[in-house]
Structure formats: C-alpha cells, structure tokens
Write a protein that holds these residues in place. Structure first.
Motif, short mmCIF file in Angstrom:
data_model
loop_
_atom_site.label_atom_id
_atom_site.label_comp_id
_atom_site.label_asym_id
_atom_site.label_seq_id
_atom_site.Cartn_x
_atom_site.Cartn_y
_atom_site.Cartn_z
N MET A 154 0.85 -1.19 0.00
CA MET A 154 0.00 0.00 0.00
C MET A 154 0.89 1.25 0.00
O MET A 154 1.80 1.36 0.81
N SER A 155 0.63 2.17 -0.91
CA SER A 155 1.45 3.37 -1.01
C SER A 155 1.11 4.36 0.10
O SER A 155 0.08 4.25 0.77
N ALA A 156 1.98 5.38 0.25
CA ALA A 156 1.74 6.41 1.26
C ALA A 156 0.44 7.16 0.97
O ALA A 156 -0.31 7.50 1.89
N TRP B 234 -7.08 6.32 3.18
CA TRP B 234 -7.83 5.50 4.12
C TRP B 234 -7.96 6.21 5.48
O TRP B 234 -9.02 6.18 6.11
N GLN B 235 -6.87 6.84 5.93
CA GLN B 235 -6.91 7.56 7.20
C GLN B 235 -7.94 8.68 7.16
O GLN B 235 -8.76 8.85 8.08
N PRO C 237 -3.33 2.08 7.58
CA PRO C 237 -3.77 0.87 8.28
C PRO C 237 -2.91 -0.37 8.05
O PRO C 237 -3.34 -1.47 8.37
N SER C 238 -1.72 -0.20 7.48
CA SER C 238 -0.84 -1.37 7.35
C SER C 238 -0.40 -1.89 8.71
O SER C 238 -0.08 -3.07 8.86
N GLU D 73 -6.53 -3.25 7.84
CA GLU D 73 -7.79 -2.58 7.55
C GLU D 73 -8.01 -1.47 8.57
O GLU D 73 -7.45 -1.49 9.67
N VAL D 74 -8.84 -0.49 8.20
CA VAL D 74 -9.22 0.51 9.20
C VAL D 74 -10.02 -0.20 10.29
O VAL D 74 -10.78 -1.13 10.01
N CYS D 75 -9.84 0.22 11.55
CA CYS D 75 -10.36 -0.62 12.62
C CYS D 75 -10.89 0.14 13.83
O CYS D 75 -11.21 -0.48 14.85
#
Length: 298
Positions: free
Chosen positions: A1-3, A9-10, A88-89, A124-126
C-alpha cells in the motif's frame, strides 16, 4: 500500500468518525493542523501534477463513549487513538480509560483489544471495530471488578517485604508521536514518578520512584506501538523503614519533565547530545550516557 493510499484511508475513516460522532464532546481532534495537512496531501495528490509531500504528522483523537452499564447507570469511556504514518498497514495506537476500572484492568483491556484487532483487522481501518468491541466486552470487566472481593488478610509474624526504590533508563528508537509523549507525561505524574523524557531520535525516558510504580509505568509504555523500545539500564535500591523519606532522598530529579536540547535536523528530531550529557552530569547521572551511546560524554 502506497503512502497516498494509506493517507486516503486515514482521511476517509476520520470523516466517517466525524459523521458518526458529530458533537464536540463525542469526538475531539486536538491537532487540527495535522488533519488539514492530511486532507491537503490527499486532495493535492489527486489534482496536482506535482503532489505535495506527505504530512509530517498524523492526527490523534479522542472518542468519548457513554455506555449503558448494569453496575453504573451510564459509564464514561474514553478511547484515545493515534494513527501511525503506516496505518492501516499497522495497528493504530489505542488506549482506553474508564473511571470504573483499575489501572491494571485498563491495561488488560488494552492488551486484549490489541490482540483482537491484530487477529481480525490487520491491514484494515479498525477504529469502529474497536468501539464495537468495547461495547460488547467492557461490561465483563466491570462485573469482574465488582465481584472480585479482597481476600481476607492473614495474621503473620513474617516481616513485611522490603520496599525498593527503582530508576529505569528506557531507550526507544524514536519518540515522535504527540499522544505517546502526552501519555508519558501524564502517567509519570499519575504514578508519582520523577525523571524526564527526551523526544526525537533516539528517544530517552528516565523514571524513578517506588519499584511498583516504575513497573506499572513500564507495563503501560511497552505495549504501545514502537519500532524498538527497551530498558537499557535499571537501578534497584532497597529502602529502610522510613519509606517516603528514603524515596525522596534517592531521587535525582525534581518532578517529571519533557526535556529538549537544541532540536535540529530536517524535522527537528535530533537533539544536541553534548547538552544532554551536561544535563545528566548536573543530575549526577553522567555514567548512563555511555550505556546509551557507547561513548564517554564530554
């Protein structure tokens, strides 16, 4: 996943949380500048030929929940969360505070919550999953707290265990995150510890006081998300019967502070180690400098 994907996602999760907790007393994001930088990076990367650089920090936030409890009519729970740049990595840094639970129980909740997220939400976002887990499981900790009656004390002629004064010298690869820095300051004050913390790269923390308080501090700090953290050196000194006087006489620091020494570097993350050595020398702790850095200070 790239920056850029991680930043998208954040931002998406923060916007979802804002819509679900619209009131200021439900969701608080103290560092609005960090949020603005995150949004500018995501939106600028999508529209500009030369995208802006990634933000230097990520937002941290508080979610205040009021949960129904059979033991307490309405129970106030505070979930403190910070996004590492790799989220979310990697998992976010989450702590839980609840006045109805002891410090040991809050530590246990944090440990079990992190284990749940690690097993079910890795990559994943959590945050919403964490909120749901708290709603489902916090009552169990409340029930255990109420049902755990103290064991009756037995008369014994054996002497009371000797109290111990401890000083922990903690080394971290780096201390940047504002939430971690705030926790270090708040926990040391709560536990009656003196010492200092030096943010940046590397990060250094010294805490001193009663052995049990130092161990509680370390148990809280070490479970946060770190690239590397360890106790580089420790001092344990048995006390005489006048415990409070002995503790105060052995302290090398007055209170606890965050200490910086001429921050420099591209992000101001490196400290002047010469000034750090002088600081330690003034406190009578200059020998620890070589334990940290492998060289004699001057």
């Amino acid at each position: 996943m790239s920056a850029l994907q991680r930043a998208e996602w954040q931002l998406a999760e923060l916007e979802l949380l804002t819509s679900m907790f619209p009131r200021h007393d439900e969701l608080q994001i103290p560092d609005q500048l960090a949020l603005a930088e995150l949004r500018a990076y995501v939106e600028g990367s999508a529209s500009a030929d030369s995208p802006p650089p990634p933000p230097t920090s990520t937002p941290d936030f508080l979610i205040k929940l009021k949960l129904d409890s059979a033991a307490m009519d309405r129970m106030d729970v505070v979930l403190s969360c910070a996004f590492p740049s790799q989220y979310p990595s990697v998992l976010p840094e989450i702590t839980v505070r609840c006045a109805g639970l002891s410090r040991a129980q809050q530590t246990q909740i944090r440990t079990e919550l992190n284990a749940y997220l690690m097993e079910n939400c890795q990559g994943e976002v959590c945050v919403l999953s964490a909120v749901d887990w708290l709603k489902d499981n916090l009552q169990l900790f409340i029930n255990n707290s109420l049902s755990a009656a103290p064991a009756p004390k037995k008369e014994s002629s054996s002497p009371r265990p000797q109290e111990v004064f401890s000083r922990l010298w903690i080394y971290s690869h780096h201390i940047y995150n504002k939430t971690k820095r705030k926790n270090i300051l708040e926990w040391s004050k709560e536990l009656g510890l003196s010492g200092f913390s030096m943010p940046g790269k590397p990060g250094i923390v010294c805490v001193e006081g009663p052995h049990s308080a130092c161990e509680e501090f370390w148990s809280r700090v070490k479970v946060l998300t770190w690239k590397k953290i360890l106790i580089r050196h420790r001092e344990d000194i048995p006390l005489d019967r006048q415990v409070k006087d002995s503790v105060d006489s052995l302290r090398k620091f007055t209170g606890f502070e965050e200490a910086t020494f001429d921050p420099h570097g591209n992000r101001g993350n490196h400290m002047d180690l010469g000034q750090l050595y002088q600081f330690l020398n003034e406190k009578g702790c200059c020998d620890v400098f070589q334990m940290y850095f492998g060289i004699k200070g001057r």
